[in-house]
Motif scaffolding. Sequence first.
Motif, PDB file in Angstrom:
ATOM      1  N   LYS A  50       0.825  -1.300  -0.101  1.00 57.78           N
ATOM      2  CA  LYS A  50       0.046   0.057   0.098  1.00 57.78           C
ATOM      3  C   LYS A  50       0.873   1.324   0.080  1.00 57.78           C
ATOM      4  O   LYS A  50       0.711   2.325  -0.727  1.00 57.78           O
ATOM      5  N   ALA A  51       2.011   1.202   0.745  1.00 59.49           N
ATOM      6  CA  ALA A  51       2.710   2.390   0.909  1.00 59.49           C
ATOM      7  C   ALA A  51       3.450   2.654  -0.470  1.00 59.49           C
ATOM      8  O   ALA A  51       3.636   3.904  -0.497  1.00 59.49           O
ATOM      9  N   LYS A  52       3.620   1.947  -1.247  1.00 55.74           N
ATOM     10  CA  LYS A  52       4.236   1.975  -2.619  1.00 55.74           C
ATOM     11  C   LYS A  52       3.252   3.204  -3.535  1.00 55.74           C
ATOM     12  O   LYS A  52       4.045   3.677  -4.370  1.00 55.74           O
ATOM     13  N   GLU A  53       2.070   3.073  -3.247  1.00 55.01           N
ATOM     14  CA  GLU A  53       1.196   3.873  -4.108  1.00 55.01           C
ATOM     15  C   GLU A  53       0.938   5.278  -3.391  1.00 55.01           C
ATOM     16  O   GLU A  53       0.247   6.091  -4.099  1.00 55.01           O
ATOM     17  N   LEU A  54       1.590   5.593  -2.311  1.00 57.48           N
ATOM     18  CA  LEU A  54       1.560   7.157  -1.746  1.00 57.48           C
ATOM     19  C   LEU A  54       2.263   7.989  -2.631  1.00 57.48           C
ATOM     20  O   LEU A  54       3.338   7.846  -2.967  1.00 57.48           O
ATOM     21  N   LYS A  55       1.479   9.251  -2.680  1.00 58.96           N
ATOM     22  CA  LYS A  55       2.035  10.307  -3.587  1.00 58.96           C
ATOM     23  C   LYS A  55       2.122  11.476  -2.720  1.00 58.96           C
ATOM     24  O   LYS A  55       3.206  12.200  -3.286  1.00 58.96           O
ATOM     25  N   THR A  56       1.535  11.900  -1.919  1.00 60.13           N
ATOM     26  CA  THR A  56       1.544  13.043  -1.082  1.00 60.13           C
ATOM     27  C   THR A  56       1.599  12.921   0.519  1.00 60.13           C
ATOM     28  O   THR A  56       1.509  11.841   0.652  1.00 60.13           O
ATOM     29  N   PRO A  57       2.233  13.851   0.916  1.00 58.06           N
ATOM     30  CA  PRO A  57       2.372  13.974   2.317  1.00 58.06           C
ATOM     31  C   PRO A  57       0.951  13.490   3.103  1.00 58.06           C
ATOM     32  O   PRO A  57       0.998  13.022   3.965  1.00 58.06           O
ATOM     33  N   GLU A  58      -0.107  14.252   2.586  1.00 58.12           N
ATOM     34  CA  GLU A  58      -1.180  13.905   3.302  1.00 58.12           C
ATOM     35  C   GLU A  58      -1.817  12.459   3.145  1.00 58.12           C
ATOM     36  O   GLU A  58      -2.232  11.789   4.120  1.00 58.12           O
ATOM     37  N   GLU A  59      -1.362  11.820   2.055  1.00 56.91           N
ATOM     38  CA  GLU A  59      -1.508  10.559   1.821  1.00 56.91           C
ATOM     39  C   GLU A  59      -0.930   9.536   2.973  1.00 56.91           C
ATOM     40  O   GLU A  59      -1.388   8.554   3.394  1.00 56.91           O
ATOM     41  N   PHE A  60       0.678   9.863   3.122  1.00 63.10           N
ATOM     42  CA  PHE A  60       1.157   9.210   4.001  1.00 63.10           C
ATOM     43  C   PHE A  60       0.751   9.247   5.218  1.00 63.10           C
ATOM     44  O   PHE A  60       0.622   8.294   6.049  1.00 63.10           O
ATOM     45  N   VAL A  61       0.434  10.531   5.791  1.00 65.20           N
ATOM     46  CA  VAL A  61      -0.084  10.744   7.135  1.00 65.20           C
ATOM     47  C   VAL A  61      -1.381   9.875   7.601  1.00 65.20           C
ATOM     48  O   VAL A  61      -1.588   9.094   8.353  1.00 65.20           O
ATOM     49  N   THR A  62      -2.250   9.894   6.387  1.00 62.32           N
ATOM     50  CA  THR A  62      -3.578   9.144   6.409  1.00 62.32           C
ATOM     51  C   THR A  62      -3.399   7.435   6.534  1.00 62.32           C
ATOM     52  O   THR A  62      -3.701   6.869   7.334  1.00 62.32           O
ATOM     53  N   PHE A  63      -2.284   7.035   5.872  1.00 61.70           N
ATOM     54  CA  PHE A  63      -1.846   5.740   5.542  1.00 61.70           C
ATOM     55  C   PHE A  63      -1.261   5.377   6.922  1.00 61.70           C
ATOM     56  O   PHE A  63      -1.681   4.238   7.376  1.00 61.70           O
ATOM     57  N   ASN A  64      -0.397   6.249   7.466  1.00 65.17           N
ATOM     58  CA  ASN A  64       0.282   5.899   8.761  1.00 65.17           C
ATOM     59  C   ASN A  64      -0.758   5.746  10.074  1.00 65.17           C
ATOM     60  O   ASN A  64      -0.349   4.834  10.669  1.00 65.17           O
TER      61      ASN A  64
END
Length: 102
Positions: A50-64
Motif C-alpha cells: 500500500k505504501a508504494k502507492e502513496l504520492k503526497t504527504p497527506e496520503e502518507f499521514v492518512t496511511f500511517n
Amino acid sequence: MINTTFDFKKPFESAQALMGLQTAAITKTVELQKKSAEELAAFFKAEAEKAKELKTPEEFVTFNVESNKALYELLKAQGEAFTALAKESGEETMAEIKKMAS
C-alpha cells in the motif's frame, strides 16, 4: 516388620495427566505464536505494498494513522487469543488437580 503397600499407580497417572496438559498447552502456544507471526508478516507485507502507492504527504499521514490503527487491532486480537489460551490451560489444569484431590 511393617507390611504396607503403596499404590504407585495414582501418583504416576496424576503426573502423566499433568504432563499431558502441559504438553498440550505448549503445543497450542507454539501454534498460536506461529499463526501470530504469519499474521504480522502478512500485515507488514500488505502495508508495504500500500505504501508504494502513496504520492503526497497527506496520503502518507492518512496511511500511517490507518496502518497503526490496524496494527493495534491485530496485536490486540493476538493478545486476547494468548490470554484465552492461558485461561483455558489454567482451568484445565485446576480441574485436573481437583480431580486428583478427590
